[in-house]
Motif scaffolding. Structure first.
Motif, PDB file in Angstrom:
ATOM      1  N   ALA A  43       0.812  -1.217   0.000  1.00  0.00           N
ATOM      2  CA  ALA A  43       0.000   0.000   0.000  1.00  0.00           C
ATOM      3  C   ALA A  43       0.845   1.266   0.000  1.00  0.00           C
ATOM      4  O   ALA A  43       0.456   2.284  -0.594  1.00  0.00           O
ATOM      5  N   LEU A  44       2.005   1.244   0.643  1.00  0.00           N
ATOM      6  CA  LEU A  44       2.805   2.468   0.747  1.00  0.00           C
ATOM      7  C   LEU A  44       3.636   2.724  -0.501  1.00  0.00           C
ATOM      8  O   LEU A  44       4.114   3.841  -0.717  1.00  0.00           O
ATOM      9  N   TYR A  47       2.694   5.384  -3.435  1.00  0.00           N
ATOM     10  CA  TYR A  47       2.929   6.817  -3.323  1.00  0.00           C
ATOM     11  C   TYR A  47       4.200   7.280  -4.027  1.00  0.00           C
ATOM     12  O   TYR A  47       5.284   6.748  -3.777  1.00  0.00           O
ATOM     13  N   GLU A  78      -5.666   9.236   0.117  1.00  0.00           N
ATOM     14  CA  GLU A  78      -5.851   8.114   1.034  1.00  0.00           C
ATOM     15  C   GLU A  78      -5.988   6.817   0.244  1.00  0.00           C
ATOM     16  O   GLU A  78      -6.808   6.716  -0.672  1.00  0.00           O
ATOM     17  N   ALA A  79      -5.173   5.828   0.584  1.00  0.00           N
ATOM     18  CA  ALA A  79      -5.258   4.530  -0.090  1.00  0.00           C
ATOM     19  C   ALA A  79      -6.553   3.834   0.288  1.00  0.00           C
ATOM     20  O   ALA A  79      -7.011   3.912   1.426  1.00  0.00           O
ATOM     21  N   SER A  80      -7.152   3.153  -0.664  1.00  0.00           N
ATOM     22  CA  SER A  80      -8.414   2.448  -0.458  1.00  0.00           C
ATOM     23  C   SER A  80      -8.281   1.014  -0.944  1.00  0.00           C
ATOM     24  O   SER A  80      -7.898   0.779  -2.098  1.00  0.00           O
ATOM     25  N   SER A 108       1.174  -6.288   2.156  1.00  0.00           N
ATOM     26  CA  SER A 108      -0.047  -5.719   2.739  1.00  0.00           C
ATOM     27  C   SER A 108      -1.150  -6.765   2.643  1.00  0.00           C
ATOM     28  O   SER A 108      -1.800  -6.912   1.606  1.00  0.00           O
ATOM     29  N   TYR A 111      -4.690  -6.149   1.248  1.00  0.00           N
ATOM     30  CA  TYR A 111      -4.659  -5.808  -0.178  1.00  0.00           C
ATOM     31  C   TYR A 111      -4.472  -7.070  -1.023  1.00  0.00           C
ATOM     32  O   TYR A 111      -5.094  -7.225  -2.072  1.00  0.00           O
ATOM     33  N   LYS A 236      -3.748  10.727   5.119  1.00  0.00           N
ATOM     34  CA  LYS A 236      -4.133   9.803   6.197  1.00  0.00           C
ATOM     35  C   LYS A 236      -3.339   8.505   6.164  1.00  0.00           C
ATOM     36  O   LYS A 236      -3.003   7.941   7.200  1.00  0.00           O
ATOM     37  N   THR A 237      -3.039   8.012   4.967  1.00  0.00           N
ATOM     38  CA  THR A 237      -2.284   6.762   4.854  1.00  0.00           C
ATOM     39  C   THR A 237      -0.783   7.018   4.919  1.00  0.00           C
ATOM     40  O   THR A 237      -0.070   6.431   5.724  1.00  0.00           O
ATOM     41  N   ARG A 240       1.212   7.950   8.186  1.00  0.00           N
ATOM     42  CA  ARG A 240       1.345   6.935   9.243  1.00  0.00           C
ATOM     43  C   ARG A 240       2.406   5.881   8.920  1.00  0.00           C
ATOM     44  O   ARG A 240       2.601   4.940   9.674  1.00  0.00           O
ATOM     45  N   ALA A 241       3.076   6.036   7.787  1.00  0.00           N
ATOM     46  CA  ALA A 241       4.026   5.019   7.348  1.00  0.00           C
ATOM     47  C   ALA A 241       5.230   4.933   8.279  1.00  0.00           C
ATOM     48  O   ALA A 241       5.723   5.954   8.778  1.00  0.00           O
TER      49      ALA A 241
END
Length: 308
Positions: A43-44, A47, A78-80, A108, A111, A236-237, A240-241
């Motif tokens: 997920a990260l 970006y 924000e990742a979804s 992840s 995911y 938001k995502t 927080r990494a």
């Protein structure tokens, strides 16, 4: 028209396991051996600019293997999981339509499951959620929990914090179905084979510490500073990494570089343990030793002998 399950030329391949176990390298090697293309399921790594701190595979390391769903988002977005499911399945269909193999790579867990398994994502209703949040603030969580126990006792027994209780009530109000009915079964959406990298835990602990120190040497603080100017804190995502949280505190003068590195090491080791727990719970994964000289041969064999 999308292909039916029977028309798919081969199963989707997924390479899973904890951070630092060598998934990216194996994904590239499998792609070269099997005429495949890689789809990112970290997920990260969606970006743009989050390269050092996510150990994102470099252009050179990709060895001309096409990689999908890397660098597709700004840090403010924000990742979804639901959006990823749609994008990933479209990428799989595209890769298969060209006679190639789709190779999903990432740690992840949710995911990966969203891509591989039959998994529905109920929508959202901002107004309903707002009302529930206001009620929680006004009356406390107990009345909401009691209501959830009436309509969805399974979720009521599983969920503890206010955010999840509110989400479960939102889904029930929106769909008329209990939130628990959306929980995934271990049923593939289309043929798939999962390869997990079995690690020596103590060696992984050491490797993760070395990796974080290398990230610092390669310029993690500068990367975080650059992304901060692009709105990292508002994402938001992304905000927080692991590593990014700590080095934002360095920028704010709340932590030294050394303390941020140590904090990142501890958090990364904890994350790796959670990943192992998640993937260990899936009996469908074929586990292979991450340092086996025959790793690629065995991984290819696992793919070619998998039931279609």
């Amino acid at each position: 028209m999308s292909p039916t399950h029977q028309e798919l030329p081969q199963p989707v391949i997924a390479v899973v396991g904890p951070t630092g176990s060598g998934k990216s390298d194996l994904g590239v090697n499998l792609a070269l051996a099997l005429n495949g293309e890689v789809i990112n399921a970290d997920a990260l790594q969606f970006y743009r600019g989050m390269d050092i701190g996510t150990a994102k595979i470099t252009v050179d390391e990709r060895r001309d293997v096409p990689h999908h769903l890397l660098d597709i988002m700004d840090v403010t977005q924000e990742a979804s999981v639901a959006d990823f499911q749609d994008q990933c399945r479209a990428a799989i269909a595209d890769i298969h339509s060209r006679g190639k193999r789709a190779i999903l790579v990432g740690g992840s867990g949710l995911y990966v499951r969203a891509a591989l398994d039959v998994l529905e994502f109920p929508g959202t209703d901002p107004e309903l959620r707002k009302r529930l949040e206001e009620e929680s603030q006004r009356r406390g969580l107990a009345p909401l929990r009691a209501r959830l126990e009436e309509v969805d006792p399974i979720s009521a027994a599983r969920l503890g914090d206010a955010r999840r209780v509110i989400r479960a009530l939102e889904v029930h109000g929106l769909t008329g179905r209990p939130f628990s009915s959306f929980m995934p079964q271990r049923q593939y959406f289309q043929p798939a084979v999962q390869i997990g990298l079995e690690v020596d835990r103590e060696e992984l602990r050491q490797r993760l510490a070395l990796r974080v120190h290398r990230m610092v040497e390669e310029g993690l603080e500068e990367e975080v500073e650059r992304l901060d100017a692009l709105g990292l804190r508002s994402g938001k995502t992304a905000s927080r990494a692991l590593g990014y949280v700590q080095f934002l505190k360095v920028l704010d003068g709340e932590m030294t570089v050394e303390a941020a590195a140590e904090d990142t090491i501890v958090a990364t080791r904890q994350f790796a343990r959670r990943q192992l727990t998640w993937f260990r719970a899936d009996p469908r994964i074929t586990w292979l030793d991450w340092q086996d000289p025959e790793l690629l041969v065995k991984a290819v064999d696992a793919v070619l002998t998998a039931p279609g």
